[in-house]
Design a protein around this motif. Structure first.
Motif, PDB file in Angstrom:
ATOM      1  N   TYR B  33      41.675  33.579  53.089  1.00 39.63           N
ATOM      2  CA  TYR B  33      41.473  35.024  52.994  1.00 39.63           C
ATOM      3  C   TYR B  33      40.479  35.348  51.866  1.00 39.63           C
ATOM      4  O   TYR B  33      40.426  34.635  50.866  1.00 39.63           O
ATOM      5  CB  TYR B  33      42.785  35.739  52.641  1.00 39.63           C
ATOM      6  CG  TYR B  33      43.995  35.357  53.450  1.00 39.63           C
ATOM      7  CD1 TYR B  33      44.705  34.191  53.158  1.00 39.63           C
ATOM      8  CD2 TYR B  33      44.450  36.162  54.472  1.00 39.63           C
ATOM      9  CE1 TYR B  33      45.831  33.843  53.885  1.00 39.63           C
ATOM     10  CE2 TYR B  33      45.581  35.830  55.211  1.00 39.63           C
ATOM     11  CZ  TYR B  33      46.268  34.661  54.908  1.00 39.63           C
ATOM     12  OH  TYR B  33      47.390  34.326  55.627  1.00 39.63           O
ATOM     13  N   TRP B  34      39.789  36.466  52.041  1.00 37.66           N
ATOM     14  CA  TRP B  34      39.010  37.064  50.962  1.00 37.66           C
ATOM     15  C   TRP B  34      39.508  38.492  50.741  1.00 37.66           C
ATOM     16  O   TRP B  34      39.588  39.292  51.691  1.00 37.66           O
ATOM     17  CB  TRP B  34      37.524  37.105  51.285  1.00 37.66           C
ATOM     18  CG  TRP B  34      36.786  35.853  50.958  1.00 37.66           C
ATOM     19  CD1 TRP B  34      36.305  34.924  51.833  1.00 37.66           C
ATOM     20  CD2 TRP B  34      36.420  35.393  49.652  1.00 37.66           C
ATOM     21  NE1 TRP B  34      35.685  33.912  51.150  1.00 37.66           N
ATOM     22  CE2 TRP B  34      35.739  34.175  49.822  1.00 37.66           C
ATOM     23  CE3 TRP B  34      36.605  35.888  48.364  1.00 37.66           C
ATOM     24  CZ2 TRP B  34      35.230  33.441  48.740  1.00 37.66           C
ATOM     25  CZ3 TRP B  34      36.105  35.157  47.300  1.00 37.66           C
ATOM     26  CH2 TRP B  34      35.428  33.952  47.492  1.00 37.66           C
ATOM     27  N   TYR B  35      39.827  38.782  49.458  1.00 37.99           N
ATOM     28  CA  TYR B  35      40.259  40.118  49.063  1.00 37.99           C
ATOM     29  C   TYR B  35      39.297  40.664  48.018  1.00 37.99           C
ATOM     30  O   TYR B  35      38.730  39.926  47.220  1.00 37.99           O
ATOM     31  CB  TYR B  35      41.641  40.087  48.412  1.00 37.99           C
ATOM     32  CG  TYR B  35      42.781  39.792  49.339  1.00 37.99           C
ATOM     33  CD1 TYR B  35      43.233  38.480  49.510  1.00 37.99           C
ATOM     34  CD2 TYR B  35      43.433  40.808  50.025  1.00 37.99           C
ATOM     35  CE1 TYR B  35      44.306  38.208  50.343  1.00 37.99           C
ATOM     36  CE2 TYR B  35      44.501  40.544  50.859  1.00 37.99           C
ATOM     37  CZ  TYR B  35      44.930  39.235  51.017  1.00 37.99           C
ATOM     38  OH  TYR B  35      45.987  38.967  51.842  1.00 37.99           O
ATOM     39  N   ARG B  36      39.242  41.991  47.983  1.00 37.54           N
ATOM     40  CA  ARG B  36      38.525  42.662  46.901  1.00 37.54           C
ATOM     41  C   ARG B  36      39.576  43.385  46.049  1.00 37.54           C
ATOM     42  O   ARG B  36      40.460  44.062  46.592  1.00 37.54           O
ATOM     43  CB  ARG B  36      37.530  43.647  47.477  1.00 37.54           C
ATOM     44  CG  ARG B  36      36.788  44.449  46.432  1.00 37.54           C
ATOM     45  CD  ARG B  36      35.790  45.388  47.059  1.00 37.54           C
ATOM     46  NE  ARG B  36      35.369  46.385  46.106  1.00 37.54           N
ATOM     47  CZ  ARG B  36      34.105  46.665  45.830  1.00 37.54           C
ATOM     48  NH1 ARG B  36      33.125  46.040  46.486  1.00 37.54           N
ATOM     49  NH2 ARG B  36      33.802  47.577  44.939  1.00 37.54           N
ATOM     50  N   GLN B  37      39.467  43.240  44.736  1.00 43.57           N
ATOM     51  CA  GLN B  37      40.391  43.898  43.817  1.00 43.57           C
ATOM     52  C   GLN B  37      39.616  44.881  42.954  1.00 43.57           C
ATOM     53  O   GLN B  37      38.765  44.492  42.158  1.00 43.57           O
ATOM     54  CB  GLN B  37      41.109  42.869  42.921  1.00 43.57           C
ATOM     55  CG  GLN B  37      42.126  43.506  41.995  1.00 43.57           C
ATOM     56  CD  GLN B  37      42.915  42.493  41.197  1.00 43.57           C
ATOM     57  OE1 GLN B  37      42.511  41.335  41.046  1.00 43.57           O
ATOM     58  NE2 GLN B  37      44.058  42.897  40.679  1.00 43.57           N
ATOM     59  N   ASP B  38      39.914  46.161  43.127  1.00 49.07           N
ATOM     60  CA  ASP B  38      39.354  47.211  42.287  1.00 49.07           C
ATOM     61  C   ASP B  38      40.489  47.804  41.463  1.00 49.07           C
ATOM     62  O   ASP B  38      41.625  47.898  41.948  1.00 49.07           O
ATOM     63  CB  ASP B  38      38.733  48.331  43.141  1.00 49.07           C
ATOM     64  CG  ASP B  38      37.524  47.858  43.908  1.00 49.07           C
ATOM     65  OD1 ASP B  38      37.658  47.472  45.085  1.00 49.07           O
ATOM     66  OD2 ASP B  38      36.443  47.850  43.300  1.00 49.07           O
ATOM     67  N   SER B  39      40.152  48.236  40.276  1.00 52.39           N
ATOM     68  CA  SER B  39      41.167  48.801  39.404  1.00 52.39           C
ATOM     69  C   SER B  39      41.816  50.000  40.076  1.00 52.39           C
ATOM     70  O   SER B  39      41.140  50.899  40.550  1.00 52.39           O
ATOM     71  CB  SER B  39      40.498  49.230  38.095  1.00 52.39           C
ATOM     72  OG  SER B  39      41.430  49.836  37.249  1.00 52.39           O
ATOM     73  N   GLY B  40      43.139  49.997  40.116  1.00 47.26           N
ATOM     74  CA  GLY B  40      43.872  51.123  40.679  1.00 47.26           C
ATOM     75  C   GLY B  40      43.928  51.178  42.191  1.00 47.26           C
ATOM     76  O   GLY B  40      44.468  52.125  42.751  1.00 47.26           O
ATOM     77  N   LYS B  41      43.383  50.145  42.851  1.00 46.19           N
ATOM     78  CA  LYS B  41      43.368  50.182  44.316  1.00 46.19           C
ATOM     79  C   LYS B  41      44.027  48.963  44.943  1.00 46.19           C
ATOM     80  O   LYS B  41      43.954  48.765  46.136  1.00 46.19           O
ATOM     81  CB  LYS B  41      41.939  50.308  44.836  1.00 46.19           C
ATOM     82  CG  LYS B  41      41.311  51.658  44.559  1.00 46.19           C
ATOM     83  CD  LYS B  41      39.962  51.787  45.230  1.00 46.19           C
ATOM     84  CE  LYS B  41      39.342  53.138  44.924  1.00 46.19           C
ATOM     85  NZ  LYS B  41      37.992  53.263  45.520  1.00 46.19           N
ATOM     86  N   GLY B  42      44.633  48.132  44.193  1.00 44.93           N
ATOM     87  CA  GLY B  42      45.292  46.981  44.794  1.00 44.93           C
ATOM     88  C   GLY B  42      44.315  45.987  45.359  1.00 44.93           C
ATOM     89  O   GLY B  42      43.137  45.971  45.017  1.00 44.93           O
ATOM     90  N   LEU B  43      44.803  45.141  46.254  1.00 44.44           N
ATOM     91  CA  LEU B  43      43.986  44.126  46.905  1.00 44.44           C
ATOM     92  C   LEU B  43      43.715  44.563  48.334  1.00 44.44           C
ATOM     93  O   LEU B  43      44.635  44.901  49.080  1.00 44.44           O
ATOM     94  CB  LEU B  43      44.722  42.788  46.935  1.00 44.44           C
ATOM     95  CG  LEU B  43      44.642  41.908  45.702  1.00 44.44           C
ATOM     96  CD1 LEU B  43      45.291  42.556  44.500  1.00 44.44           C
ATOM     97  CD2 LEU B  43      45.287  40.564  45.975  1.00 44.44           C
ATOM     98  N   ARG B  44      42.462  44.552  48.721  1.00 46.23           N
ATOM     99  CA  ARG B  44      42.083  44.944  50.079  1.00 46.23           C
ATOM    100  C   ARG B  44      41.427  43.766  50.789  1.00 46.23           C
ATOM    101  O   ARG B  44      40.541  43.119  50.246  1.00 46.23           O
ATOM    102  CB  ARG B  44      41.155  46.155  50.028  1.00 46.23           C
ATOM    103  CG  ARG B  44      41.863  47.422  49.522  1.00 46.23           C
ATOM    104  CD  ARG B  44      40.935  48.610  49.482  1.00 46.23           C
ATOM    105  NE  ARG B  44      39.945  48.480  48.432  1.00 46.23           N
ATOM    106  CZ  ARG B  44      38.934  49.333  48.276  1.00 46.23           C
ATOM    107  NH1 ARG B  44      38.768  50.334  49.116  1.00 46.23           N
ATOM    108  NH2 ARG B  44      38.080  49.153  47.286  1.00 46.23           N
ATOM    109  N   LEU B  45      41.861  43.541  52.022  1.00 45.48           N
ATOM    110  CA  LEU B  45      41.423  42.376  52.776  1.00 45.48           C
ATOM    111  C   LEU B  45      40.033  42.606  53.352  1.00 45.48           C
ATOM    112  O   LEU B  45      39.777  43.607  54.030  1.00 45.48           O
ATOM    113  CB  LEU B  45      42.418  42.097  53.901  1.00 45.48           C
ATOM    114  CG  LEU B  45      42.192  40.860  54.731  1.00 45.48           C
ATOM    115  CD1 LEU B  45      42.325  39.590  53.879  1.00 45.48           C
ATOM    116  CD2 LEU B  45      43.185  40.819  55.890  1.00 45.48           C
TER     117      LEU B  45
END
Lengths: 115, 113
Positions: B33-45
């Motif tokens: 998997y690849w996720y993006r982590q932005d502050s305050g937004k959790g992990l998005r696939l």
């Protein structure tokens, strides 16, 4: 759609006090819930998981109970330590979807413990 | 046990640039998997791959490409970096199947100037 809602933002506590980090979810499928913990500059790691209704699961002093009636999976600890300071994510996996293994994450709750 | 390695650890790019992030795992896991982590937004696939030669889009796939070169490696390409973008990209792997625990890498921190 399916979603996970956590206690917002930052929770600050003095060590030795109890903590509860809230997690509620929405799904039309059979849920499996996870708590992941991410310490500063580290990878997220699994803390707890459960798919069994009304059964408490524990690990490293943390515990949570999945309540399907209220769609909740709150994380608790009776006495926090300085080393518990981290970002905590609640995540939902759903049986019966087309997507095998996909997790939906909440936004995360940062726990900061002070001496 | 096993480990997930992500390279580079830090990535600085220019607006419009094409950038590639790499991930290797030695768990012998089927799914990555690849996720993006932005502050305050959790992990998005962004993308995931159930098994070698498979590729599936996640909720955030627009602006990204991915490639599963072999079972142990999974790459992510930012097709055109956006100015002032800052995020951490996390790679993860798991066995194939429902409810599988995902194991995460340490992340690549992207900054676009």
């Amino acid at each position: 759609g399916d979603s996970v809602t956590q206690t917002e933002g930052l929770v600050t506590l003095t060590k030795g006090l109890p903590v509860m980090l809230n997690c509620t979810y929405q799904t039309t499928y059979s849920p499996f819930l996870f708590w992941y913990v991410q310490h500063l500059n580290e990878a997220p790691k699994l803390l707890l998981k459960s798919s069994t209704d009304n059964k408490r699961t524990e690990h490293q002093g943390f515990y949570a109970t999945l309540h399907k009636s209220s769609s909740s999976f709150h994380l608790q600890k009776s006495s926090v330590q300085l080393s518990d300071s981290a970002l905590y994510f609640c995540a939902l996996s759903e049986k019966g979807t087309q997507v095998v293994g996909q997790l939906t994450f909440g936004r995360g709750t940062r726990l900061q413990v002070y001496a | 046990g096993g480990i997930i390695t992500q390279t580079p650890k830090f990535l600085i790019g220019q607006e419009g640039q094409k950038l590639t992030l790499k991930c290797q795992q030695n768990f012998n896991h089927d799914t990555m998997y690849w996720y993006r982590q932005d502050s305050g937004k959790g992990l998005r696939l962004i993308y995931y791959s159930i098994t070698e030669n498979d590729l599936q889009k996640g909720d955030l796939s627009e602006g990204y490409d991915a490639s599963r070169e072999k079972k142990s490696s999974f790459s992510l390409t930012v097709t055109s970096a956006q100015k002032n973008e800052m995020a951490v990209f996390l790679c993860a792997s798991s066995i194939r199947g429902d409810y599988a625990e995902q194991f995460f890498g340490p992340g690549t921190r992207l900054t676009v100037l």
